[in-house]
Enzyme design. Sequence first.
Site, PDB file in Angstrom:
ATOM      1  CG  ASP A 115      -5.803   7.725   4.710  1.00 32.83           C
ATOM      2  OD1 ASP A 115      -6.699   8.371   4.126  1.00 32.83           O
ATOM      3  OD2 ASP A 115      -6.015   6.654   5.336  1.00 32.83           O
ATOM      4  CG  ASP A 161     -10.177   7.162   6.700  1.00 41.04           C
ATOM      5  OD1 ASP A 161      -9.089   7.092   6.077  1.00 41.04           O
ATOM      6  OD2 ASP A 161     -10.269   7.368   7.924  1.00 41.04           O
ATOM      7  CE  LYS A 165      -3.399   2.509   2.907  1.00 39.55           C
ATOM      8  NZ  LYS A 165      -4.348   2.421   4.046  1.00 39.55           N
ATOM      9  CD  GLU A 187      -6.909   5.106   2.388  1.00 38.88           C
ATOM     10  OE1 GLU A 187      -7.905   5.190   3.134  1.00 38.88           O
ATOM     11  OE2 GLU A 187      -5.775   4.841   2.822  1.00 38.88           O
ATOM     12  NE  ARG A 207     -11.077  -1.463   3.450  1.00 36.28           N
ATOM     13  CZ  ARG A 207     -11.606  -1.778   4.627  1.00 36.28           C
ATOM     14  NH1 ARG A 207     -12.672  -2.578   4.702  1.00 36.28           N
ATOM     15  NH2 ARG A 207     -11.086  -1.300   5.740  1.00 36.28           N
ATOM     16  CE  LYS A 253      -6.888   8.290   8.134  1.00 36.87           C
ATOM     17  NZ  LYS A 253      -7.498   7.146   8.831  1.00 36.87           N
ATOM     18  CG  ASP A 297      -2.258   5.059   5.062  1.00 34.88           C
ATOM     19  OD1 ASP A 297      -2.119   3.973   5.671  1.00 34.88           O
ATOM     20  OD2 ASP A 297      -3.318   5.410   4.530  1.00 34.88           O
TER      21      ASP A 297
HETATM   22  N1  BES Z   1      -4.616   4.121   6.875  1.00 35.51           N
HETATM   23  C1  BES Z   1      -5.794   3.835   7.615  1.00 35.51           C
HETATM   24  C2  BES Z   1      -5.586   2.754   8.663  1.00 35.51           C
HETATM   25  C3  BES Z   1      -4.720   3.068   9.822  1.00 35.51           C
HETATM   26  C4  BES Z   1      -5.119   3.999  10.766  1.00 35.51           C
HETATM   27  C5  BES Z   1      -3.558   2.357  10.023  1.00 35.51           C
HETATM   28  C6  BES Z   1      -4.332   4.226  11.866  1.00 35.51           C
HETATM   29  C7  BES Z   1      -2.791   2.587  11.118  1.00 35.51           C
HETATM   30  C8  BES Z   1      -3.181   3.545  12.039  1.00 35.51           C
HETATM   31  C9  BES Z   1      -6.885   3.344   6.666  1.00 35.51           C
HETATM   32  O1  BES Z   1      -6.874   3.889   5.405  1.00 35.51           O
HETATM   33  C10 BES Z   1      -8.174   3.671   7.317  1.00 35.51           C
HETATM   34  O2  BES Z   1      -8.436   4.823   7.515  1.00 35.51           O
HETATM   35  N2  BES Z   1      -8.955   2.659   7.662  1.00 35.51           N
HETATM   36  C11 BES Z   1     -10.196   2.840   8.313  1.00 35.51           C
HETATM   37  C12 BES Z   1     -11.210   1.927   7.659  1.00 35.51           C
HETATM   38  C13 BES Z   1     -12.622   2.164   8.095  1.00 35.51           C
HETATM   39  C14 BES Z   1     -13.106   3.522   7.584  1.00 35.51           C
HETATM   40  C15 BES Z   1     -13.490   1.056   7.549  1.00 35.51           C
HETATM   41  C16 BES Z   1     -10.042   2.508   9.790  1.00 35.51           C
HETATM   42  O3  BES Z   1      -9.327   1.537  10.092  1.00 35.51           O
HETATM   43  O4  BES Z   1     -10.561   3.221  10.610  1.00 35.51           O
HETATM   44 MN    MN Z   2      -7.930   5.709   5.280  1.00 34.57          MN
HETATM   45 ZN    ZN Z   3      -5.095   4.527   4.690  1.00 36.05          ZN
END
Ligand code: BES
Ligand code: MN
Ligand code: ZN
Length: 465
Positions: free
Chosen positions: A237, A314, A232, A316, A318, A244, A255
């Site tokens: 992000d 958010d 990734k 994104e 996947r 966020k 990220d």
């Molecule tokens: N990059 C984040 C995941 C992340 C957050 C990794 C904090 C490490 C620390 C990812 O893109 C994300 O925001 N995921 C969301 C998904 C949700 C909206 C389904 C999450 O994990 O909150």
């Molecule tokens: Mn995200």
């Molecule tokens: Zn992310």
Amino acid sequence: MQKHPQMTFAKDSKNSIPLQIVSKDAFQDWISSQPAPIVAWLRTIGFDGALGDVHLLPDAQGIPVMAVMGFGTSKSRIRGRFHVARAAAALPAGVYHLAGDLSGIDASEAALGWLLAGYKFDRYAEQSNIKARLVAPDGVDGKTLEIIAQGEALTRDLINTPSSDLGPSELQVAFEALANEHNAAVTVIAGDDLLTQNFPMIHAVGRASPRAPRLLDMRWGDVGPSLTLVGKGVCFDTGGLNIKPGASMGLMKKDMGGSAAVMGLAHMIMALGLKIRLRVLVPAVENAIGGSAFRPQDILTSRKGLTVEINNTDAEGRLVLADALALADEETPDLLISMATLTGAARVAVGPDLAPFFTEDDIVATALKSAGNSVADPLWQLPFWDPYEPMIEPGIGDLDNAPKGGFAGTITAALFLRRFVEHTPNYVHFDIYGWQPTAAPARAKGGVGQGTRAILEALPNLLNL
Ligand code: BES
Ligand code: MN
Ligand code: ZN
């Protein structure tokens, strides 16, 4: 690649200072064999082999004759790793070698930890670094450990570099530099070409940024089994329109940690000359906010043809990984691995120290987990739990990118990715954190590789090399 001169071993020299590693259990025996002045001094300062207690000891002329480091008890050591790296940080300038009874010590972990303790991120300001150098211990492959340390330093440098200096195009430059170093071939599909070449989700996630999205593709090697790594590469992000909150956005330069990890691992594989046909895929994008951003409730049609209902911009990672995985799957590599800072849920489940990974194959899981334990790169298996499949199936598309309910977020993300791997039997996914929140031995605060050394160690087993 930035230079890290401290992350190499010292040449063997007659003048190197012995560093005695003394556990609490061995302390009485050890001290009874030492010269009287040393015994007297160690008693004075209360040295008893406590973990991480490091001292340099002079002779009568004030010249250092030995260093000692307490190695504690097995019960204290189990609370951490790379303990010998504490000596690297505590000792003054000089060349040292491990001495005495090393039977209870993993010399390879000690030596690698010493190299990793020499990592500093000094691109923007001078940083103090360790001054103590180690001679590679007997029986340890110093060259291999130096290569592993270089790969880890690359991973850390990439993660630590802020997005202002590491957008999608700068990540491409780093990717091409890595390829050039090893005579690997790179192709790049960028901007609107992502649409004509059918990578619609990479385009959709990245299109609101003035820094164009792209798919980086590296190939190296022409003999042996095939391994494809997908990382990734979200260079920042913001969360997109589902922005966020500040505290959650604060670390999101990291990220692209998955891409940094696979690039570090690729460096190790290529520099070691493993007999593998390697491919590395990095979807590099910035998840930005703007008038052209993708929106909640949009339906994206992926490269694979599956439609995806966006319920949170958010989620994104996947999306961009799905198109890259679909491409990887088109040629059915012998082993396909994705690495991504994919979910906050992974961090909630296992914290920053452990890397959760997913595979359907118990033999692969066992090989990875034991490799991780043997190289101090701990992993924990989580399940591709089929009964949760309905959670990623929404109303009007094939898939939901952000299931509601708050259950098992790291598992549902992994299940989502698995939908795009149809032909490749051996697929492993890592949901890493990629960040060391507080300094620990051999791991400065900041970007850190996870799972890479474990994978490298397990590869001969996983690919029958
Ligand atoms: N990059 C984040 C995941 C992340 C957050 C990794 C904090 C490490 C620390 C990812 O893109 C994300 O925001 N995921 C969301 C998904 C949700 C909206 C389904 C999450 O994990 O909150
Ligand atoms: Mn995200
Ligand atoms: Zn992310």
